[in-house]
Design a protein around this motif. Structure first.
Motif, PDB file in Angstrom:
ATOM      1  N   TYR A  19     -14.407  36.201 -10.095  1.00  0.00           N
ATOM      2  CA  TYR A  19     -14.988  35.757  -9.386  1.00  0.00           C
ATOM      3  C   TYR A  19     -14.717  36.884  -8.331  1.00  0.00           C
ATOM      4  O   TYR A  19     -15.526  38.350  -8.168  1.00  0.00           O
ATOM      5  CB  TYR A  19     -16.736  35.353  -8.749  1.00  0.00           C
ATOM      6  CG  TYR A  19     -17.047  35.024  -7.099  1.00  0.00           C
ATOM      7  CD1 TYR A  19     -18.257  35.657  -8.194  1.00  0.00           C
ATOM      8  CD2 TYR A  19     -16.654  34.993  -6.293  1.00  0.00           C
ATOM      9  CE1 TYR A  19     -19.396  35.753  -6.883  1.00  0.00           C
ATOM     10  CE2 TYR A  19     -17.360  35.415  -5.254  1.00  0.00           C
ATOM     11  CZ  TYR A  19     -18.438  36.059  -5.383  1.00  0.00           C
ATOM     12  OH  TYR A  19     -19.782  36.234  -4.400  1.00  0.00           O
ATOM     13  N   ASP A  20     -14.217  36.805  -7.789  1.00  0.00           N
ATOM     14  CA  ASP A  20     -13.073  37.915  -6.751  1.00  0.00           C
ATOM     15  C   ASP A  20     -13.128  39.338  -7.340  1.00  0.00           C
ATOM     16  O   ASP A  20     -13.342  40.311  -6.741  1.00  0.00           O
ATOM     17  CB  ASP A  20     -12.190  37.376  -6.200  1.00  0.00           C
ATOM     18  CG  ASP A  20     -12.347  35.777  -5.559  1.00  0.00           C
ATOM     19  OD1 ASP A  20     -13.171  35.931  -5.193  1.00  0.00           O
ATOM     20  OD2 ASP A  20     -11.066  35.062  -4.702  1.00  0.00           O
ATOM     21  N   VAL A  21     -12.462  39.308  -8.545  1.00  0.00           N
ATOM     22  CA  VAL A  21     -12.492  41.017  -9.412  1.00  0.00           C
ATOM     23  C   VAL A  21     -13.521  41.766  -9.950  1.00  0.00           C
ATOM     24  O   VAL A  21     -13.977  42.232  -9.368  1.00  0.00           O
ATOM     25  CB  VAL A  21     -11.087  40.776 -10.213  1.00  0.00           C
ATOM     26  CG1 VAL A  21     -11.094  41.711 -11.051  1.00  0.00           C
ATOM     27  CG2 VAL A  21     -10.328  40.488 -10.276  1.00  0.00           C
ATOM     28  N   MET A  22     -15.072  41.001  -9.689  1.00  0.00           N
ATOM     29  CA  MET A  22     -15.502  40.916 -10.451  1.00  0.00           C
ATOM     30  C   MET A  22     -16.764  41.550  -8.728  1.00  0.00           C
ATOM     31  O   MET A  22     -17.318  42.875  -9.157  1.00  0.00           O
ATOM     32  CB  MET A  22     -16.512  40.068 -10.826  1.00  0.00           C
ATOM     33  CG  MET A  22     -18.059  40.402 -11.496  1.00  0.00           C
ATOM     34  SD  MET A  22     -19.453  39.824 -12.115  1.00  0.00           S
ATOM     35  CE  MET A  22     -19.468  38.175 -11.040  1.00  0.00           C
ATOM     36  N   VAL A  23     -16.451  41.027  -7.598  1.00  0.00           N
ATOM     37  CA  VAL A  23     -17.463  42.163  -6.554  1.00  0.00           C
ATOM     38  C   VAL A  23     -15.939  42.530  -5.318  1.00  0.00           C
ATOM     39  O   VAL A  23     -16.633  43.147  -4.089  1.00  0.00           O
ATOM     40  CB  VAL A  23     -17.816  40.865  -5.716  1.00  0.00           C
ATOM     41  CG1 VAL A  23     -18.896  39.795  -6.656  1.00  0.00           C
ATOM     42  CG2 VAL A  23     -16.680  39.440  -5.346  1.00  0.00           C
ATOM     43  N   ILE A  25     -13.122  41.421  -4.523  1.00  0.00           N
ATOM     44  CA  ILE A  25     -12.578  40.826  -3.336  1.00  0.00           C
ATOM     45  C   ILE A  25     -11.350  41.098  -3.408  1.00  0.00           C
ATOM     46  O   ILE A  25     -10.101  41.468  -2.213  1.00  0.00           O
ATOM     47  CB  ILE A  25     -12.840  39.826  -2.445  1.00  0.00           C
ATOM     48  CG1 ILE A  25     -14.371  38.941  -2.591  1.00  0.00           C
ATOM     49  CG2 ILE A  25     -11.931  38.517  -2.158  1.00  0.00           C
ATOM     50  CD1 ILE A  25     -14.833  37.997  -2.444  1.00  0.00           C
ATOM     51  N   THR A  26     -10.166  41.052  -4.653  1.00  0.00           N
ATOM     52  CA  THR A  26      -9.221  41.242  -5.559  1.00  0.00           C
ATOM     53  C   THR A  26      -9.349  41.873  -6.166  1.00  0.00           C
ATOM     54  O   THR A  26      -9.608  42.569  -6.835  1.00  0.00           O
ATOM     55  CB  THR A  26      -8.966  39.360  -5.821  1.00  0.00           C
ATOM     56  OG1 THR A  26      -8.882  38.740  -5.109  1.00  0.00           O
ATOM     57  CG2 THR A  26      -7.411  39.296  -6.666  1.00  0.00           C
ATOM     58  N   SER A  27      -8.042  42.888  -6.687  1.00  0.00           N
ATOM     59  CA  SER A  27      -7.497  43.817  -7.143  1.00  0.00           C
ATOM     60  C   SER A  27      -8.024  43.415  -8.341  1.00  0.00           C
ATOM     61  O   SER A  27      -6.648  42.392  -8.452  1.00  0.00           O
ATOM     62  CB  SER A  27      -6.635  44.738  -6.705  1.00  0.00           C
ATOM     63  OG  SER A  27      -5.434  46.020  -7.635  1.00  0.00           O
ATOM     64  N   PRO A  28      -7.329  44.299  -9.026  1.00  0.00           N
ATOM     65  CA  PRO A  28      -7.683  43.852 -10.736  1.00  0.00           C
ATOM     66  C   PRO A  28      -5.865  43.910 -11.002  1.00  0.00           C
ATOM     67  O   PRO A  28      -5.449  43.145 -11.766  1.00  0.00           O
ATOM     68  CB  PRO A  28      -8.004  44.583 -11.567  1.00  0.00           C
ATOM     69  CG  PRO A  28      -8.720  45.478 -10.963  1.00  0.00           C
ATOM     70  CD  PRO A  28      -8.315  45.243  -9.664  1.00  0.00           C
ATOM     71  N   ALA A  29      -5.362  44.568  -9.797  1.00  0.00           N
ATOM     72  CA  ALA A  29      -3.965  45.067 -10.619  1.00  0.00           C
ATOM     73  C   ALA A  29      -3.342  43.390  -9.962  1.00  0.00           C
ATOM     74  O   ALA A  29      -1.894  42.894 -10.112  1.00  0.00           O
ATOM     75  CB  ALA A  29      -3.211  45.790  -9.373  1.00  0.00           C
ATOM     76  N   ALA A  30      -3.906  42.180  -9.296  1.00  0.00           N
ATOM     77  CA  ALA A  30      -3.468  41.380  -8.684  1.00  0.00           C
ATOM     78  C   ALA A  30      -3.629  40.461  -9.265  1.00  0.00           C
ATOM     79  O   ALA A  30      -2.414  39.364  -9.037  1.00  0.00           O
ATOM     80  CB  ALA A  30      -4.150  41.143  -6.791  1.00  0.00           C
ATOM     81  N   ALA A  37      -8.818  42.076 -16.631  1.00  0.00           N
ATOM     82  CA  ALA A  37      -9.448  41.873 -15.132  1.00  0.00           C
ATOM     83  C   ALA A  37      -9.797  43.703 -14.777  1.00  0.00           C
ATOM     84  O   ALA A  37     -10.734  43.731 -14.610  1.00  0.00           O
ATOM     85  CB  ALA A  37      -8.369  42.007 -14.291  1.00  0.00           C
ATOM     86  N   TRP A  38      -9.391  44.984 -14.809  1.00  0.00           N
ATOM     87  CA  TRP A  38      -9.513  46.213 -15.187  1.00  0.00           C
ATOM     88  C   TRP A  38     -11.544  46.417 -15.966  1.00  0.00           C
ATOM     89  O   TRP A  38     -12.179  46.619 -14.767  1.00  0.00           O
ATOM     90  CB  TRP A  38      -8.417  46.674 -15.750  1.00  0.00           C
ATOM     91  CG  TRP A  38      -8.025  47.015 -14.870  1.00  0.00           C
ATOM     92  CD1 TRP A  38      -6.497  46.830 -14.738  1.00  0.00           C
ATOM     93  CD2 TRP A  38      -7.478  47.615 -13.576  1.00  0.00           C
ATOM     94  NE1 TRP A  38      -5.243  46.796 -13.753  1.00  0.00           N
ATOM     95  CE2 TRP A  38      -6.343  47.540 -12.690  1.00  0.00           C
ATOM     96  CE3 TRP A  38      -8.464  48.800 -12.503  1.00  0.00           C
ATOM     97  CZ2 TRP A  38      -5.716  48.372 -11.326  1.00  0.00           C
ATOM     98  CZ3 TRP A  38      -8.077  49.172 -11.747  1.00  0.00           C
ATOM     99  CH2 TRP A  38      -6.770  48.763 -11.227  1.00  0.00           C
ATOM    100  N   PRO A  39     -11.614  45.809 -17.023  1.00  0.00           N
ATOM    101  CA  PRO A  39     -12.713  45.828 -16.988  1.00  0.00           C
ATOM    102  C   PRO A  39     -14.341  45.633 -16.539  1.00  0.00           C
ATOM    103  O   PRO A  39     -14.755  46.058 -16.375  1.00  0.00           O
ATOM    104  CB  PRO A  39     -13.218  45.561 -19.150  1.00  0.00           C
ATOM    105  CG  PRO A  39     -11.384  46.053 -18.723  1.00  0.00           C
ATOM    106  CD  PRO A  39     -10.326  45.479 -18.122  1.00  0.00           C
TER     107      PRO A  39
END
Length: 93
Positions: A19-23, A25-30, A37-39
């Motif tokens: 959820y955090d990656v999608m919106v 809040i969190t970087s996909p690199a984290a 996570a990138w897509p």
């Protein structure tokens, strides 16, 4: 597509992280693994504004249709009726 990516990432990186990656809040690199996570991040970056924009557009369109203006002929007829002099009373007193 966004839902499928969310489910895949939910199983791989955890539901809260997905959820955090999608919106954004969190970087996909984290998060690990990053390959999934990138897509999800890109889909969220494109899909979230589109969903919000389409919902706002729908609400605005419905409000416009609910308050749709009357036909020009009806408006002109009412204006003529209001502008006409009042009928004279027959009591010449």
């Amino acid at each position: 597509m966004c839902g499928a990516l969310y489910v895949l990432d939910g199983f791989l990186i955890g539901w809260a992280n997905a959820y955090d990656v999608m919106v954004g809040i969190t970087s996909p690199a984290a998060v690990r693994p990053q390959w999934c996570a990138w897509p999800l991040s890109l889909a969220g970056w494109a899909a979230i504004p589109a969903v919000i924009g389409s919902a706002a557009g729908y609400v605005i369109t419905e409000q416009i249709h609910a308050h749709h203006a009357r036909e020009m002929d009806d408006v002109l007829a009412e204006l003529r009726r209001l502008a006409a002099p009042p009928p004279s009373s027959g009591s010449g007193a």
